[in-house]
Scaffold this motif. Structure first.
Motif, PDB file in Angstrom:
ATOM      1  N   ARG A 272      -9.025  13.158 -13.475  1.00  0.00           N
ATOM      2  CA  ARG A 272      -9.853  12.424 -12.518  1.00  0.00           C
ATOM      3  C   ARG A 272      -9.879  10.927 -12.856  1.00  0.00           C
ATOM      4  N   LEU A 273      -9.924  10.598 -14.134  1.00  0.00           N
ATOM      5  CA  LEU A 273      -9.876   9.202 -14.549  1.00  0.00           C
ATOM      6  C   LEU A 273      -8.543   8.567 -14.131  1.00  0.00           C
ATOM      7  N   THR A 274      -7.472   9.320 -14.291  1.00  0.00           N
ATOM      8  CA  THR A 274      -6.152   8.817 -13.888  1.00  0.00           C
ATOM      9  C   THR A 274      -6.095   8.569 -12.382  1.00  0.00           C
ATOM     10  N   ALA A 275      -6.680   9.496 -11.612  1.00  0.00           N
ATOM     11  CA  ALA A 275      -6.689   9.341 -10.151  1.00  0.00           C
ATOM     12  C   ALA A 275      -7.444   8.070  -9.743  1.00  0.00           C
ATOM     13  N   LEU A 276      -8.546   7.782 -10.424  1.00  0.00           N
ATOM     14  CA  LEU A 276      -9.323   6.579 -10.105  1.00  0.00           C
ATOM     15  C   LEU A 276      -8.561   5.307 -10.480  1.00  0.00           C
ATOM     16  N   LEU A 277      -7.895   5.330 -11.624  1.00  0.00           N
ATOM     17  CA  LEU A 277      -7.136   4.149 -12.040  1.00  0.00           C
ATOM     18  C   LEU A 277      -5.945   3.908 -11.113  1.00  0.00           C
ATOM     19  N   ASP A 278      -5.315   4.996 -10.673  1.00  0.00           N
ATOM     20  CA  ASP A 278      -4.220   4.851  -9.698  1.00  0.00           C
ATOM     21  C   ASP A 278      -4.738   4.246  -8.398  1.00  0.00           C
ATOM     22  N   PHE A 279      -5.919   4.701  -7.979  1.00  0.00           N
ATOM     23  CA  PHE A 279      -6.515   4.185  -6.749  1.00  0.00           C
ATOM     24  C   PHE A 279      -6.844   2.703  -6.894  1.00  0.00           C
ATOM     25  N   GLY A 281      -5.246   0.568  -8.592  1.00  0.00           N
ATOM     26  CA  GLY A 281      -3.992  -0.139  -8.390  1.00  0.00           C
ATOM     27  C   GLY A 281      -3.588  -0.180  -6.925  1.00  0.00           C
ATOM     28  N   ASP A 282      -3.813   0.927  -6.204  1.00  0.00           N
ATOM     29  CA  ASP A 282      -3.471   0.988  -4.784  1.00  0.00           C
ATOM     30  C   ASP A 282      -4.244  -0.023  -3.956  1.00  0.00           C
ATOM     31  N   LEU A 283      -5.463  -0.345  -4.383  1.00  0.00           N
ATOM     32  CA  LEU A 283      -6.298  -1.273  -3.618  1.00  0.00           C
ATOM     33  C   LEU A 283      -5.677  -2.667  -3.536  1.00  0.00           C
ATOM     34  N   ARG A 284      -4.789  -2.983  -4.476  1.00  0.00           N
ATOM     35  CA  ARG A 284      -4.171  -4.315  -4.486  1.00  0.00           C
ATOM     36  C   ARG A 284      -2.998  -4.409  -3.513  1.00  0.00           C
ATOM     37  N   SER A 285      -2.621  -3.287  -2.934  1.00  0.00           N
ATOM     38  CA  SER A 285      -1.496  -3.305  -1.995  1.00  0.00           C
ATOM     39  C   SER A 285      -1.876  -4.070  -0.731  1.00  0.00           C
ATOM     40  N   GLU A 286      -0.958  -4.884  -0.251  1.00  0.00           N
ATOM     41  CA  GLU A 286      -1.201  -5.653   0.972  1.00  0.00           C
ATOM     42  C   GLU A 286      -0.522  -5.008   2.177  1.00  0.00           C
ATOM     43  N   MET A 287      -0.024  -3.790   2.009  1.00  0.00           N
ATOM     44  CA  MET A 287       0.622  -3.104   3.114  1.00  0.00           C
ATOM     45  C   MET A 287      -0.420  -2.740   4.169  1.00  0.00           C
ATOM     46  N   PRO A 288      -0.215  -3.129   5.424  1.00  0.00           N
ATOM     47  CA  PRO A 288      -1.201  -2.838   6.479  1.00  0.00           C
ATOM     48  C   PRO A 288      -1.478  -1.337   6.598  1.00  0.00           C
ATOM     49  N   GLY A 289      -2.759  -0.985   6.649  1.00  0.00           N
ATOM     50  CA  GLY A 289      -3.154   0.406   6.826  1.00  0.00           C
ATOM     51  C   GLY A 289      -3.072   1.257   5.581  1.00  0.00           C
ATOM     52  N   PHE A 290      -2.597   0.688   4.463  1.00  0.00           N
ATOM     53  CA  PHE A 290      -2.402   1.507   3.265  1.00  0.00           C
ATOM     54  C   PHE A 290      -3.719   1.895   2.613  1.00  0.00           C
ATOM     55  N   GLN A 291      -4.748   1.054   2.746  1.00  0.00           N
ATOM     56  CA  GLN A 291      -6.009   1.355   2.065  1.00  0.00           C
ATOM     57  C   GLN A 291      -6.608   2.672   2.545  1.00  0.00           C
ATOM     58  N   SER A 292      -6.580   2.934   3.854  1.00  0.00           N
ATOM     59  CA  SER A 292      -7.140   4.186   4.381  1.00  0.00           C
ATOM     60  C   SER A 292      -6.413   5.389   3.790  1.00  0.00           C
ATOM     61  N   TYR A 293      -5.095   5.271   3.704  1.00  0.00           N
ATOM     62  CA  TYR A 293      -4.303   6.347   3.097  1.00  0.00           C
ATOM     63  C   TYR A 293      -4.664   6.522   1.624  1.00  0.00           C
ATOM     64  N   ALA A 294      -4.802   5.408   0.912  1.00  0.00           N
ATOM     65  CA  ALA A 294      -5.119   5.469  -0.520  1.00  0.00           C
ATOM     66  C   ALA A 294      -6.483   6.110  -0.752  1.00  0.00           C
ATOM     67  N   ILE A 295      -7.451   5.814   0.117  1.00  0.00           N
ATOM     68  CA  ILE A 295      -8.792   6.404  -0.008  1.00  0.00           C
ATOM     69  C   ILE A 295      -8.716   7.915   0.171  1.00  0.00           C
ATOM     70  N   SER A 296      -8.021   8.364   1.227  1.00  0.00           N
ATOM     71  CA  SER A 296      -7.891   9.803   1.481  1.00  0.00           C
ATOM     72  C   SER A 296      -7.190  10.499   0.326  1.00  0.00           C
ATOM     73  N   ARG A 297      -6.134   9.876  -0.175  1.00  0.00           N
ATOM     74  CA  ARG A 297      -5.382  10.485  -1.276  1.00  0.00           C
ATOM     75  C   ARG A 297      -6.237  10.572  -2.536  1.00  0.00           C
ATOM     76  N   MET A 298      -6.995   9.521  -2.823  1.00  0.00           N
ATOM     77  CA  MET A 298      -7.834   9.536  -4.014  1.00  0.00           C
ATOM     78  C   MET A 298      -8.866  10.649  -3.947  1.00  0.00           C
ATOM     79  N   PHE A 299      -9.563  10.776  -2.805  1.00  0.00           N
ATOM     80  CA  PHE A 299     -10.586  11.817  -2.700  1.00  0.00           C
ATOM     81  C   PHE A 299      -9.955  13.215  -2.712  1.00  0.00           C
ATOM     82  N   HIS A 300      -8.761  13.346  -2.153  1.00  0.00           N
ATOM     83  CA  HIS A 300      -8.065  14.636  -2.213  1.00  0.00           C
ATOM     84  C   HIS A 300      -7.747  15.003  -3.662  1.00  0.00           C
ATOM     85  N   ARG A 301      -7.245  14.044  -4.419  1.00  0.00           N
ATOM     86  CA  ARG A 301      -6.925  14.316  -5.828  1.00  0.00           C
ATOM     87  C   ARG A 301      -8.198  14.635  -6.616  1.00  0.00           C
TER      88      ARG A 301
END
Length: 309
Positions: A272-279, A281-301
């Protein structure tokens, strides 16, 4: 902060700035370091001291009062927003062409120098930065620039080479306690040497977040937290805090609070700690729409790794 002598935990920055109260400041000062360590307050006190009739930022003279009211005609503070170059023929206010064509050619109204502050110089867009560089190569004798930036890597080397670096660092625990008035060890740990999140950690929003994070040992608790956070991101946080908060900062604060909760049992919560740290890192992505995907993936993990799932 009322005087540069009040700047705590920043001996190098204070020494440099105080030295340039006694002599002509360089064309460009670059105040670099983490947010919440006093850069903005120090910059404004530095400017006010140069305007002040007594040279001490007395707060009582005419120039000081105008500065404190945000009305001094020789102080230009750009907004914390993307700085554009501006229209060539009719540049909008607070664009680089507006600055160069309508302000810099003229002498200051009452002070020896005009000061131009960029509270986040990393937001100067490429074309605007190139145009401003030409001005910094041959700066007007009556104008001084102050750039604030978290990391000097956010500025082009050609800009850095034309400025004097004033380094700020994270506050030591004694200085942080003195400046913030906080004496709680837990809160001081969360502040981590910066005042940036002090208001948040003293708010009802933080107390609610902490309570909800503590209730994530089951899928229902995770689902409730996800829904609540998304509602906060859509405007609920601003209502609770009484002030806007950037989306990335809001989610980063969630990560910080959640990491602290799970750190009580690192070995048992490793995935769970790894999933949060990965998330994080994902927050720094500037890809449009990626944050919503990263949020869903983090909560799924996090749901997959939850005990009893």
């Amino acid at each position: 902060m009322h005087h540069l002598s009040d700047l705590k935990g920043q001996p190098r920055a204070r020494s440099i700035l105080e030295a340039y109260l006694q002599k002509t400041p360089p064309p460009l000062l670059i105040l670099s370091g983490p947010a919440g360590t006093g850069k903005h307050s120090a910059a404004e006190i530095f400017v006010q001291s140069h305007f002040c009739d007594t040279g001490s930022a007395c707060g009582q003279c005419g120039p000081c009062r105008r500065m404190l009211k945000g009305e001094h005609p020789d102080y230009i503070r750009f907004p914390e927003d993307r700085i554009k170059i501006g229209d060539r023929r009719k540049p909008e206010d607070f664009t680089i062409r507006w600055l160069i064509s309508t302000r810099l050619p003229y002498r200051p109204h009452e002070a020896p120098f005009r000061f131009v502050l960029f509270p986040d110089a990393s937001l100067i867009q490429d074309e605007a930065e190139t145009s401003l560089l030409k001005t910094l190569e041959e700066p007007p004798e009556h104008t001084r620039f102050i750039f604030l930036v978290r990391d000097v890597s956010e500025l082009k080397p050609t800009i850095l080479s034309r400025g004097l670096l004033v380094p700020f660092q994270l506050l030591d625990r004694v200085s942080l306690t003195e400046v913030s008035g906080v004496d709680s060890p837990d809160l001081l740990d969360l502040l981590a040497g910066s005042l940036e999140n002090l208001e948040f950690f003293q708010s009802e929003l933080y107390r609610s977040l902490k309570s909800r994070v503590a209730d994530t040992s089951s899928r229902p608790g995770l689902l409730e937290l996800e829904k609540w956070m998304i509602d906060l991101d859509r405007g609920g946080a601003e209502k609770m805090l009484g002030a806007p908060i950037e989306s990335m900062r809001l989610w980063s604060l969630l990560v910080l609070v959640w990491l602290r909760h799970l750190n009580a049992d690192v070995s048992g919560n490793l995935r769970r700690l790894t999933a949060l740290l990965d998330f994080q890192g994902d927050l720094r992505s500037e890809m449009p729409g990626f944050q919503s995907y990263a949020i869903s993936r983090m909560f799924h993990r996090m749901a997959c790794y939850t005990e009893g799932a």
